[in-house]
Design an enzyme around this catalytic site. Sequence first.
Site, PDB file in Angstrom:
ATOM      1  N   LYS A 271      -8.974   4.121 -10.922  1.00 38.97           N
ATOM      2  CA  LYS A 271      -7.534   3.955 -11.109  1.00 38.97           C
ATOM      3  C   LYS A 271      -6.825   4.591  -9.914  1.00 38.97           C
ATOM      4  CE  LYS A 271      -3.613   5.008 -14.034  1.00 38.97           C
ATOM      5  NZ  LYS A 271      -3.169   5.389 -15.363  1.00 38.97           N
ATOM      6  N   LYS A 293       1.113  11.312  -8.512  1.00 40.95           N
ATOM      7  CA  LYS A 293      -0.142  11.472  -9.266  1.00 40.95           C
ATOM      8  C   LYS A 293      -1.366  11.499  -8.345  1.00 40.95           C
ATOM      9  CE  LYS A 293       1.710   9.647 -13.625  1.00 40.95           C
ATOM     10  NZ  LYS A 293       1.415   8.879 -14.856  1.00 40.95           N
ATOM     11  N   LYS A 324      -8.088  -0.659 -11.529  1.00 43.24           N
ATOM     12  CA  LYS A 324      -6.648  -0.785 -11.740  1.00 43.24           C
ATOM     13  C   LYS A 324      -5.903  -0.275 -10.529  1.00 43.24           C
ATOM     14  CE  LYS A 324      -3.166   1.132 -14.765  1.00 43.24           C
ATOM     15  NZ  LYS A 324      -2.889   2.091 -15.773  1.00 43.24           N
ATOM     16  N   TYR A 389      -0.282  -8.571 -19.181  1.00 40.62           N
ATOM     17  CA  TYR A 389       0.890  -8.851 -20.013  1.00 40.62           C
ATOM     18  C   TYR A 389       1.081 -10.354 -20.188  1.00 40.62           C
ATOM     19  CZ  TYR A 389       1.422  -3.985 -18.808  1.00 40.62           C
ATOM     20  OH  TYR A 389       1.161  -2.654 -18.641  1.00 40.62           O
TER      21      TYR A 389
END
Length: 406
Positions: A271, A293, A324, A389
């Site tokens: 990720k 992050k 991801k 999505y």
Amino acid sequence: MELPAALIGVSLLQLLLPSDAFVSYSPHSLRRRNADTKRRTPHRSALHASADTHPPPHDPYCESGPLLRNNKGEPWVAQRNRPRRNRKSAVIRRMVQEAIVRPSNFIYPLFIHEGESDEAIASMPGCSRLSAGSVLKEVEDAMQYGVKTFILFPKIPDQLKSNYADECYNPEGLVPRTVRAIKDKFPEAMVCTDIALDPYSDQGHDGVVENGQILNDHTIAQLCKQAACQARAGSDVVAPSDMMDGRVGAIRDALDSEGHITTSIMAYTAKYASAFYGPFRDALDSHPGFGDKKTYQQDPANGREALIETALDVSEGADILMVKPGMPYLDVVLRLRAATDLPVAVYHVSGEYAMLRAASERGWLDEKKSVMEAMTCFKRAGADIILTYFAKNCAKWIAQDGEPCY
Ligand code: PBG
């Protein structure tokens, strides 16, 4: 150093096939046979007609040109290998298709909140924070099209957020309640839950914060409680998404010690610290309170590092590995595919959704074709599972058009 798998594939093929398999065939004998049907180059005198004449166009049929004529006098490139033969009709194209997207490959992310009605998410047109009732409706709707796996992301009210994110293991919290409601009404639906502190953190980070640092092991203690809580509620797959070191093994042990031996772990293995998560953070109101992050999520510049994470997650007992974001990281999907025999998932994230939606709304892209192409490319790169999505829309398109639908 490792060679891209595609390159290795090509060179192996070259070893196995006769050397002329890759060379277009144009022996001199063919030229001689064709000499009588060949068009002649213009006569020299014609070329010198005026001083400012441009050089004549190259005659493709001349002695050094690429073209011959066949027995019928038609132009002919002496080319035996013509890959276009396998593309000559829809039937043969479909027959030889390598990557096929099925509704059962999708995991459909759903945003949930405590509200009585749905709230549109401005940067993700078409997605909303769903009320308890709407989640069940959306699950039912998607299942009709063959999408049977869901992953839940909660928007938590500010007053329930804290540095230790203790709300994440409240058995009466939004996620456990929603898992129970879905599993009660649709026992065959598979429900995945995200394991990370960020929706519950008043710092907007995925970990417990002390003096501006994200504490790894204190965070893991909370993740274990969160995973056990979700498993008790009936979550089929827990998905640790925070990139803390050692979380997969610790969560596996926490689940096993309570008897949740059938609860799967889908690890967000590679990720990246990506700007493409922006709309998701709008949806959950979870933008980092300070900094970024990058001390826990991977640097987008690094590919090999994903293999270090892969080896760890495999050894710690992950059942499914994830990459991801998706579209800019297909090389990482390919690397994971080569490095493990576990199923590989890819997350087509909020920013990728927003880009495709925005361009489609403006009429700049054909939504169905561009979305289905993106999904197919995930499978070609080696992904078995796609979180998107667009899951319900894709499944609808597949139902309408059959496969492939572009
Ligand atoms: C947080 C989490 C994020 C996403 C899934 N889980 C955002 C982040 O790491 O900040 C992003 C998903 C998306 O952008 O669609 N643990």
